[in-house]
Design a protein around this motif. Structure first.
Motif, PDB file in Angstrom:
ATOM      1  N   ASP A 198      18.782   6.364   1.589  1.00  0.00           N
ATOM      2  CA  ASP A 198      19.196   6.460   0.189  1.00  0.00           C
ATOM      3  C   ASP A 198      18.027   6.316  -0.773  1.00  0.00           C
ATOM      4  N   ALA A 199      16.891   5.804  -0.284  1.00  0.00           N
ATOM      5  CA  ALA A 199      15.740   5.581  -1.153  1.00  0.00           C
ATOM      6  C   ALA A 199      15.020   6.900  -1.410  1.00  0.00           C
ATOM      7  N   LYS A 200      14.467   7.048  -2.606  1.00  0.00           N
ATOM      8  CA  LYS A 200      13.752   8.273  -2.939  1.00  0.00           C
ATOM      9  C   LYS A 200      12.356   8.250  -2.333  1.00  0.00           C
ATOM     10  N   SER A 201      11.828   9.453  -2.081  1.00  0.00           N
ATOM     11  CA  SER A 201      10.504   9.577  -1.476  1.00  0.00           C
ATOM     12  C   SER A 201       9.447   9.638  -2.578  1.00  0.00           C
ATOM     13  N   VAL A 202       8.370   8.856  -2.423  1.00  0.00           N
ATOM     14  CA  VAL A 202       7.327   8.795  -3.445  1.00  0.00           C
ATOM     15  C   VAL A 202       5.956   8.834  -2.782  1.00  0.00           C
ATOM     16  N   LEU A 203       4.946   9.189  -3.584  1.00  0.00           N
ATOM     17  CA  LEU A 203       3.557   9.170  -3.121  1.00  0.00           C
ATOM     18  C   LEU A 203       2.972   7.780  -3.330  1.00  0.00           C
ATOM     19  N   ARG A 204       2.140   7.354  -2.370  1.00  0.00           N
ATOM     20  CA  ARG A 204       1.553   6.020  -2.450  1.00  0.00           C
ATOM     21  C   ARG A 204       0.073   6.093  -2.089  1.00  0.00           C
ATOM     22  N   VAL A 205      -0.730   5.279  -2.798  1.00  0.00           N
ATOM     23  CA  VAL A 205      -2.146   5.117  -2.471  1.00  0.00           C
ATOM     24  C   VAL A 205      -2.456   3.629  -2.502  1.00  0.00           C
ATOM     25  N   PRO A 206      -3.520   3.191  -1.850  1.00  0.00           N
ATOM     26  CA  PRO A 206      -3.892   1.774  -1.961  1.00  0.00           C
ATOM     27  C   PRO A 206      -4.160   1.399  -3.420  1.00  0.00           C
ATOM     28  N   THR A 207      -3.707   0.244  -3.821  1.00  0.00           N
ATOM     29  CA  THR A 207      -3.893  -0.199  -5.204  1.00  0.00           C
ATOM     30  C   THR A 207      -5.362  -0.269  -5.573  1.00  0.00           C
ATOM     31  N   GLU A 208      -6.227  -0.617  -4.613  1.00  0.00           N
ATOM     32  CA  GLU A 208      -7.654  -0.736  -4.909  1.00  0.00           C
ATOM     33  C   GLU A 208      -8.291   0.613  -5.215  1.00  0.00           C
ATOM     34  N   ALA A 209      -7.612   1.720  -4.907  1.00  0.00           N
ATOM     35  CA  ALA A 209      -8.170   3.043  -5.191  1.00  0.00           C
ATOM     36  C   ALA A 209      -7.955   3.465  -6.634  1.00  0.00           C
ATOM     37  N   VAL A 210      -7.088   2.771  -7.369  1.00  0.00           N
ATOM     38  CA  VAL A 210      -6.752   3.145  -8.742  1.00  0.00           C
ATOM     39  C   VAL A 210      -7.694   2.435  -9.709  1.00  0.00           C
ATOM     40  N   ILE A 211      -8.369   3.210 -10.551  1.00  0.00           N
ATOM     41  CA  ILE A 211      -9.258   2.667 -11.589  1.00  0.00           C
ATOM     42  C   ILE A 211      -8.467   2.629 -12.882  1.00  0.00           C
ATOM     43  N   ARG A 212      -8.224   1.435 -13.412  1.00  0.00           N
ATOM     44  CA  ARG A 212      -7.477   1.284 -14.657  1.00  0.00           C
ATOM     45  C   ARG A 212      -8.461   0.913 -15.769  1.00  0.00           C
ATOM     46  N   THR A 213      -8.504   1.757 -16.799  1.00  0.00           N
ATOM     47  CA  THR A 213      -9.435   1.524 -17.897  1.00  0.00           C
ATOM     48  C   THR A 213      -8.778   0.852 -19.087  1.00  0.00           C
ATOM     49  N   GLY A 214      -7.470   0.666 -19.049  1.00  0.00           N
ATOM     50  CA  GLY A 214      -6.748   0.134 -20.197  1.00  0.00           C
ATOM     51  C   GLY A 214      -6.092   1.233 -21.003  1.00  0.00           C
TER      52      GLY A 214
END
Length: 493
Positions: free
Chosen positions: A321-337
């Motif tokens: 029943d859960a929807k399918s989503v894309l996932r990456v390691p959190t450490e790969a995401v660069i957040r600039t604000g």
């Protein structure tokens, strides 16, 4: 001899001519200048790589020479190329964009409270005098029908006497009228039937609890004079309780009224109590800034007491029943604000910064709503150095195309970021920057430290000097934290 010399010279000439034909002078130049073999596709300005020029010269955008783009570099200036030796030195680690089903269950903590829909108010129907009060105190647990007090009600005694006198006359019309008068005086139907059957006046009226629960308020004492409508007691039922659960804001969208929930209490080890979500309260918890969710639980034998804490699992869509989503390691995401980026690894040592729309975090992964496709490789370690190199080359991140070939949906406009504020002491200050010894920036999870920050505007430094105590507000930018607010709160150290 002369003829022999001439023949020898001719032979040497033939040999030299053949060698020269096989090794032209231009080959020597090419070996010494390997760049001459590279074919130029076009020229471009690194600050505006999207614009292409067919010949070298000055950039129309900046006072700088155009840069050639060679055929062996690939026809893409929006990517950074790094050789294998540099990759090994950086200790770069890659991760694959995977697709998995998203379990929308929410794990949170809750506190037990009374079910305020089960509150009972016990009031005096008519004026009278308190003659007896049961041995009760606030927070006592009582059952339904428990005696609270006995009250002398002269008004009811009078109408009872009138009824019994008319009953002895045997006139049915008068008896019915007298019975209705008792009812209009506020006497409960059970008391009216008791007087009619016993033929005796009941002047002392027992006040009982209409339902069981905890006595939250007891407002009656022996000898008191009561007025009509006066509250004698306030009782809260304990058949069910409310569990107020604090759901993090990032997961607030996953909770719906009617969802099932499971609660586990330290006071009841090994036992799970099931309930359901009955309300999403309109305001957040002031201290934790979490969504307040109300879960109703059965309270068998009254074991759940207000104040108990529980670990709560609010059931969402799981399994198929859960929807399918894309996932990456959190450490790969660069957040600039202001935005979120990942570095996509391509063939032949090319790396491209890509803007993505991140979703909720699950364990060590982050859901990607748009910007990537399944199977792509992203840089999970060393991506900040590549992002810096891309910035130096004027390469800007763009939204990737999805696996179907269509451009991913652009990110929605981001609301202005609130300032992160704390108190500080100025160590040094100029028109462009300030060195501040500041307290913790709670909203950034940043501890107290001494650090130099850029000032957003020169006028922020006016009237300030080293040693002044100030209240600061910083904003996240692509280049780091910038001071937007600098207000003096006190004098020197």
């Amino acid at each position: 001899m002369v003829l022999a010399a001439i023949i020898t010279l001719l032979a040497l000439g033939v040999i030299v001519g053949r060698w020269w034909a096989e090794h032209p002078a231009t080959d020597t130049y090419k070996v010494a200048n390997p760049q001459a073999e590279r074919r130029v596709l076009y020229w471009y300005d690194p600050m505006a790589p999207q614009q292409k020029f067919d010949k070298p010269g000055k950039s129309p955008f900046m006072d700088m020479e155009l840069v050639p783009k060679y055929a062996d570099d690939g026809d893409d200036v929006a990517a950074v190329k790094i050789d294998l030796a540099a990759i090994q030195n950086l200790g770069m680690r890659l991760a694959v964009v995977t697709r998995a089903r998203l379990d929308t269950s929410v794990q949170a903590t809750g506190i037990v409270g009374f079910n305020e829909r089960e509150v009972t108010i016990v009031q005096a129907r008519v004026g009278g005098f308190v003659e007896y009060v049961a041995k009760l105190a606030p927070n006592d647990v009582i059952g339904s029908g428990a005696l609270i007090a006995e009250v002398l009600v002269p008004e009811w005694a009078a109408v009872q006497q009138d009824y019994l006198a008319l009953k002895n006359l045997g006139d049915d019309a008068l008896i019915a009228a007298a019975r209705e008068r008792m009812r209009l005086a506020g006497m409960p139907e059970s008391l009216i039937r008791e007087v009619a059957s016993s033929g005796q006046v009941r002047s002392r009226i027992p006040i009982t609890a209409p339902g069981g629960g905890v006595v939250l308020e007891l407002g009656v004492r022996p000898g008191m004079t009561l007025t009509a409508g006066q509250t004698l007691a306030r009782i809260n039922g304990i058949g069910t309780v409310w569990l107020e659960v604090g759901v993090p804001q990032a997961q607030a969208g996953e909770v719906r009224v009617g969802q099932s929930a499971e609660a586990r209490f330290a006071a009841l080890p090994g036992e799970t109590i099931k309930g359901r979500v009955t309300a999403l309260l309109p305001s957040l918890n002031d201290a934790s800034r979490t969504l307040r969710v109300r879960v109703e639980l059965p309270n068998t034998n009254g074991r759940l007491r207000p104040g108990l804490t529980a670990q709560v699992n609010i059931k969402g869509n799981t399994g198929n029943d859960a929807k399918s989503v894309l996932r990456v390691p959190t450490e790969a995401v660069i957040r600039t604000g202001r935005r979120a980026l990942v570095i996509v690894a391509e063939d032949q040592g090319h790396y491209r910064p890509v803007e993505v729309t991140p979703g909720r975090e699950i364990d060590n992964d982050t859901v990607i709503l748009s910007g990537l496709s399944e199977g792509q490789k992203v840089v999970a370690s060393g991506q900040f150095l590549i992002d810096s190199e891309a910035s130096l080359q004027g390469i800007t991140a763009s939204m990737e195309k999805t696996s179907g070939g269509a451009a991913a949906a652009p990110m929605a406009p981001i609301a202005p970021i609130a300032l992160h504020e704390t108190d500080a002491t100025i160590e040094a200050i100029s028109a462009t920057e300030a060195t501040l010894a500041h307290g913790p920036l709670q909203t950034l999870a940043m501890p107290a430290m001494t650090m130099t920050y850029a000032l957003a505007r020169p006028e922020l430094s006016r009237g300030l000097k080293a040693g002044d105590r100030v209240h600061i507000g910083v904003r996240e930018t692509d280049t780091g934290l910038v001071v937007e607010k600098l207000e003096k709160t006190g004098g020197g150290k």
